[in-house]
Design a protein around this motif. Structure first.
Motif, PDB file in Angstrom:
ATOM      1  N   GLN A  65       0.255 -25.610 -11.508  1.00 13.51           N
ATOM      2  CA  GLN A  65       0.861 -26.492 -10.657  1.00 13.51           C
ATOM      3  C   GLN A  65       2.492 -26.846 -11.620  1.00 13.51           C
ATOM      4  N   CYS A 114      -5.110 -32.203  -2.814  1.00 11.44           N
ATOM      5  CA  CYS A 114      -4.064 -32.123  -4.011  1.00 11.44           C
ATOM      6  C   CYS A 114      -2.777 -31.982  -4.569  1.00 11.44           C
ATOM      7  N   LEU A 115      -2.536 -31.714  -5.178  1.00 10.32           N
ATOM      8  CA  LEU A 115      -0.987 -32.600  -6.091  1.00 10.32           C
ATOM      9  C   LEU A 115      -0.128 -31.727  -5.147  1.00 10.32           C
ATOM     10  N   HIS A 157     -12.159 -27.469  -9.259  1.00 15.36           N
ATOM     11  CA  HIS A 157     -11.320 -27.721  -7.990  1.00 15.36           C
ATOM     12  C   HIS A 157      -9.867 -27.018  -9.159  1.00 15.36           C
ATOM     13  N   GLU A 158      -9.996 -27.253 -10.287  1.00 19.43           N
ATOM     14  CA  GLU A 158      -9.029 -26.960 -11.002  1.00 19.43           C
ATOM     15  C   GLU A 158      -9.635 -25.395 -11.767  1.00 19.43           C
ATOM     16  N   HIS A 161      -7.534 -23.195 -10.081  1.00 23.17           N
ATOM     17  CA  HIS A 161      -6.251 -22.869  -9.292  1.00 23.17           C
ATOM     18  C   HIS A 161      -5.676 -21.528 -10.721  1.00 23.17           C
TER      19      HIS A 161
HETATM   20 NI    NI Z   1      -5.435 -28.678  -7.116  1.00 22.84          NI
END
Ligand code: NI
Ligand SMILES: CNC(=O)c1cccc(C)c1Nc1nc(N2CCN(c3ccccc3Cl)CC2)nc(N2CSC[C@H]2C(=O)NC)n1
Length: 187
Positions: A65, A114-115, A157-158, A161
């Motif tokens: 990210q 999510c960012l 969630h992480e 990614h």
């Molecule tokens: Ni996210």
């Protein structure tokens, strides 16, 4: 210090790749990456600072990210409302692997954000309610972490990614708010 301009957005191929293992001893750059990701989360959870620098709040951030395809993620789950800095979980996960997970599922009552995803994607994101993560710490020591409920959702969630998955990949598009009776709803 990361700003929103440093956060990769959905559509950037780096978010759909499986990230590379981190090797030890950590390079100076890897140490800086871990620091900067955790610093972003801390800053983003400070309303005044977040407002001033237009940061979206997050409780997790993964290296892809910020454009770095490495197996590293930061998690910062605040404590209770009256004492948020008494963190429920503050950790840097390096080369994390979920080695066991409950059949029991859990999902955030209001879905996930999510960012890296600017649009709201409504729908439940079913995940394991309890997981055991094997990871390496900053010194390269192999550790095991058992988490449940909100921290478990954030870690999943992480870790997603790091394998090129985004939260909305798990939403049931036929019925986004399908209620599975034995799924824990976390609000
Ligand atoms: Ni996210
Ligand atoms: C508990 N509120 C809900 O669930 C939730 C509620 C409504 C809508 C959605 C869409 C929700 N969903 C959701 N809300 C969050 N935040 C709530 C606000 N918070 C925060 C905000 C301000 C200061 C400090 C903090 Cl801490 C930051 C975190 N975070 C995630 N996710 C999915 S897992 C990774 C994590 C992440 O960091 N995303 C950027 N989902």
């Amino acid at each position: 210090m990361y700003l929103m301009k440093d956060i990769t957005r959905d559509g950037n191929p780096v978010l759909r790749k499986t990230a590379q293992d981190v090797t030890f001893p950590l390079s100076t750059a890897d140490r800086q990456l871990a620091h900067d990701m955790m610093e972003y989360l801390i800053n983003s959870q400070n309303p005044d600072f977040a407002q001033k620098h237009q940061l979206r709040a997050g409780v997790g951030l993964a290296a892809p990210q910020v454009g770095i395809s490495k197996q590293m993620a930061a998690v910062l789950v605040p404590g209770p409302e009256d004492d948020p800095k008494n963190y429920e979980l503050q950790i840097i996960l390096i080369n994390p692997v979920i080695i066991s997970n409950s059949i029991q599922q859990a999902q955030l009552a209001e879905g996930e954000g999510c960012l890296s995803v600017d649009k709201d994607v409504p729908g439940y994101v079913p995940r394991s309610a309890r997981i055991t993560i094997r990871y390496q710490d900053m010194e390269g020591q192999t550790q095991r972490l058992r988490v449940k409920n909100y921290p478990a959702i954030v870690c999943q969630h992480e870790i997603d990614h790091l394998h090129g998955h985004l939260f909305y990949d798990h939403i049931n598009l036929k019925d986004p708010f399908a209620m599975d009776p034995n799924t824990i709803i976390i609000s």
